[in-house]
Each structure stands twice: as structure tokens, then as C-alpha cells.
Design a protein around this motif. Structure first.
Motif, PDB file in Angstrom:
ATOM      1  N   GLN A 244       0.827  -1.202   0.000  1.00  0.00           N
ATOM      2  CA  GLN A 244       0.000   0.000   0.000  1.00  0.00           C
ATOM      3  C   GLN A 244       0.864   1.255   0.000  1.00  0.00           C
ATOM      4  O   GLN A 244       0.589   2.211  -0.729  1.00  0.00           O
ATOM      5  N   LYS A 245       1.933   1.254   0.783  1.00  0.00           N
ATOM      6  CA  LYS A 245       2.826   2.404   0.851  1.00  0.00           C
ATOM      7  C   LYS A 245       3.596   2.598  -0.450  1.00  0.00           C
ATOM      8  O   LYS A 245       3.732   3.719  -0.949  1.00  0.00           O
ATOM      9  N   VAL A 246       4.110   1.499  -0.985  1.00  0.00           N
ATOM     10  CA  VAL A 246       4.895   1.575  -2.223  1.00  0.00           C
ATOM     11  C   VAL A 246       4.028   2.036  -3.391  1.00  0.00           C
ATOM     12  O   VAL A 246       4.445   2.877  -4.200  1.00  0.00           O
ATOM     13  N   ALA A 247       2.816   1.520  -3.498  1.00  0.00           N
ATOM     14  CA  ALA A 247       1.928   1.880  -4.602  1.00  0.00           C
ATOM     15  C   ALA A 247       1.536   3.351  -4.573  1.00  0.00           C
ATOM     16  O   ALA A 247       1.233   3.948  -5.613  1.00  0.00           O
ATOM     17  N   ALA A 248       1.561   3.949  -3.386  1.00  0.00           N
ATOM     18  CA  ALA A 248       1.189   5.353  -3.264  1.00  0.00           C
ATOM     19  C   ALA A 248       2.290   6.287  -3.739  1.00  0.00           C
ATOM     20  O   ALA A 248       2.024   7.427  -4.127  1.00  0.00           O
ATOM     21  N   LEU A 249       3.541   5.825  -3.734  1.00  0.00           N
ATOM     22  CA  LEU A 249       4.671   6.684  -4.082  1.00  0.00           C
ATOM     23  C   LEU A 249       5.334   6.315  -5.402  1.00  0.00           C
ATOM     24  O   LEU A 249       5.755   7.195  -6.164  1.00  0.00           O
ATOM     25  N   LEU A 250       5.422   5.026  -5.709  1.00  0.00           N
ATOM     26  CA  LEU A 250       6.109   4.563  -6.910  1.00  0.00           C
ATOM     27  C   LEU A 250       5.107   4.261  -8.027  1.00  0.00           C
ATOM     28  O   LEU A 250       3.902   4.141  -7.789  1.00  0.00           O
ATOM     29  N   THR A 251       5.633   4.110  -9.233  1.00  0.00           N
ATOM     30  CA  THR A 251       4.805   3.857 -10.412  1.00  0.00           C
ATOM     31  C   THR A 251       4.772   2.366 -10.721  1.00  0.00           C
ATOM     32  O   THR A 251       5.825   1.721 -10.788  1.00  0.00           O
ATOM     33  N   LEU A 252       3.575   1.836 -10.915  1.00  0.00           N
ATOM     34  CA  LEU A 252       3.430   0.429 -11.276  1.00  0.00           C
ATOM     35  C   LEU A 252       4.039   0.195 -12.657  1.00  0.00           C
ATOM     36  O   LEU A 252       3.824   0.983 -13.580  1.00  0.00           O
TER      37      LEU A 252
ATOM     38  N   ILE B 255       8.372   1.255  -9.897  1.00  0.00           N
ATOM     39  CA  ILE B 255       9.554   1.941 -10.405  1.00  0.00           C
ATOM     40  C   ILE B 255       9.661   3.340  -9.798  1.00  0.00           C
ATOM     41  O   ILE B 255       8.662   4.053  -9.649  1.00  0.00           O
ATOM     42  N   TYR B 256      10.898   3.716  -9.457  1.00  0.00           N
ATOM     43  CA  TYR B 256      11.201   5.073  -8.978  1.00  0.00           C
ATOM     44  C   TYR B 256      12.434   5.521  -9.740  1.00  0.00           C
ATOM     45  O   TYR B 256      13.508   4.920  -9.610  1.00  0.00           O
ATOM     46  N   GLU B 257      12.281   6.554 -10.569  1.00  0.00           N
ATOM     47  CA  GLU B 257      13.346   6.915 -11.510  1.00  0.00           C
ATOM     48  C   GLU B 257      14.635   7.361 -10.833  1.00  0.00           C
ATOM     49  O   GLU B 257      15.730   7.010 -11.274  1.00  0.00           O
ATOM     50  N   LEU B 258      14.542   8.133  -9.759  1.00  0.00           N
ATOM     51  CA  LEU B 258      15.748   8.594  -9.079  1.00  0.00           C
ATOM     52  C   LEU B 258      16.464   7.401  -8.452  1.00  0.00           C
ATOM     53  O   LEU B 258      15.914   6.703  -7.617  1.00  0.00           O
ATOM     54  N   GLY B 259      17.696   7.151  -8.896  1.00  0.00           N
ATOM     55  CA  GLY B 259      18.431   5.989  -8.418  1.00  0.00           C
ATOM     56  C   GLY B 259      18.119   4.729  -9.191  1.00  0.00           C
ATOM     57  O   GLY B 259      18.659   3.663  -8.894  1.00  0.00           O
TER      58      GLY B 259
END
Length: 236
Positions: free
Chosen positions: A26-34, A153-157
């Protein structure tokens, strides 16, 4: 990290129980892109045919903790033959590198029948190496590994946070497209594998979100787990 022309990334792996999975998901889906290749919120299916040498060095190198090792696999997604990839995953301590090259369906079928010469004139360096592994090092199909991946996915890093579920080993054939393939499930229904991959650094906001220190890190190899299950099946 770069070694012999290969770019290596960090890879952290953990087993999770279902409660931790639902909370973190739930936390990851709120910040990162599926991942855009996902069929739905459950992700996408990955099915891989792994190869190993006559003496199963990929299996034993992992179990013996060899610092530098590699393995070959042919991979498809969602059961489709539209994208068939040969991959080589290399491990160097805590760092990983993945190289990929496309295969046609006819090339895949020839390889499955033991015809390595279908790759003899290929120019791609990975296909050349795989041809040599098949032709001169005795590499053969060993096990099919199947699972569902929910990837963010999180582009930074260049961060990828993935939850791998429903891990299973094929136990009656080596054909990725066999509709009658029989699987043996590896993970318990309440288990999930968390993987965190990144380049030079893991951004602080992702580190605080994922909090990898709260989970027990494991040297998880889907190939080894499924291969050992396959071996035990044939001993019965």
C-alpha cells in the motif's frame, strides 16, 4: 559499478509474510509507479527456462557462496511468444548485472531440441557466449521457474521494488509454451519475496518507505529453490 563492460546494480532480497506484504504494498503503490507491463494490480507473469552445465556449476556455485557467478535463462512474459529473451544474470558479491538478447520462436524451438547451431552465426555477444555454452560447455535445460511479479519503479536511483508471488517449478517438461506443464508450488500461500534493486544509491525516501532493515535479508535464488524441488521430485 562496471566490470568487463557490464553494469552492475545493487540487489537486496527478503522473505515477507502476508501482513507485511499488504502493508508495504500500500505504501509503495502510493509513491512509486506500477510497471507499465503489468496486466493488473497483481503485476505480470514471468516464466523462465534455466540452463546449467554438465556439472551444475550454477547450482553449486550459488550454494557454495562463490563470489562471482552467472546463469543463463530464456524468459517469456504472460505466456506470450511475442517476446522471447535470452538473459544472462551475473552476480559479483552483492552486485548483479542482467544482459538480454531477443530470440525468435523458431530459434527457441531449435535450442529446446538441442540444436545449438541455430546461433552459430549470431553477432550479438550474448548469443555468441550462449552458443559456446551450449556447444562446448554442455549446457542443457534444467528447470522452468514460474511466478507473478508486482513491480514498482522510482526513476531517481533507477529503483525497482518488486513483490514476487506464486513461485512454482515446472516438473514434467522444459517447454515454456507447454499448456500441459505441471507445476509444484514453492512458496507458502502467505509468503512473498521482496526485491529492491538500485544503482549507486537507494534514495532516503525509498529507504524510509521500504525499511529493509526491518526484514531478514536472504540469499534467495529462484533457480536454486526450484531446481532442488525438481531434483527431489524425480528422486521420489
Amino acid at each position: 559499478m562496471t566490470l568487463e563492460g557490464r553494469k552492475f546494480r545493487n540487489e537486496l532480497k527478503y522473505y515477507m509474510n502476508i501482513q507485511d506484504y499488504f502493508t508495504l504494498r500500500q505504501k509503495v503503490a502510493a509513491l512509486l509507479t506500477l510497471d507499465k507491463n503489468s496486466l493488473n494490480e497483481e503485476g505480470y507473469n514471468i516464466r523462465s527456462l534455466y540452463f546449467d552445465g554438465l556439472h551444475d556449476h550454477a547450482l553449486y556455485d550459488k550454494n557454495n557462496g562463490v563470489f562471482s557467478r552467472e546463469k543463463y535463462r530464456i524468459r517469456i512474459y504472460n505466456g506470450s511468444d511475442q517476446k522471447i529473451s535470452l538473459e544472462r544474470k551475473s552476480k559479483y558479491g552483492d552486485f548483479i548485472s542482467k544482459e538480454s538478447a531477443p530470440l525468435s520462436l523458431s530459434e527457441y524451438e531449435a535450442i529446446l531440441q538441442g540444436d545449438a547451431d541455430v546461433l552459430a552465426k549470431k553477432e550479438h555477444h550474448l548469443l555468441k557466449d550462449f552458443y559456446a555454452a551450449l556447444k562446448y560447455r554442455g549446457f542443457q535445460p534444467r528447470v522452468i521457474v514460474d511466478y507473478w511479479r508486482e513491480a514498482y519503479i522510482y526513476e531517481l536511483g533507477n529503483v525497482r521494488v518488486t513483490f514476487d508471488k506464486k513461485l512454482a517449478a515446472g516438473i514434467n517438461d522444459f517447454d515454456l509454451f507447454n499448456n500441459n506443464l505441471v507445476y509444484e508450488e514453492i512458496l507458502l500461500p502467505e509468503q512473498t519475496i521482496l526485491e529492491v534493486k538500485f544503482d549507486q544509491f537507494l534514495p532516503d525516501n525509498i529507504r524510509q518507505l521500504v525499511r529493509p532493515d526491518q526484514f531478514v535479508r536472504s540469499a534467495i535464488s529462484k533457480y536454486v529453490i526450484c531446481r532442488e524441488t525438481n531434483i527431489q521430485h524425480f528422486k521420489q
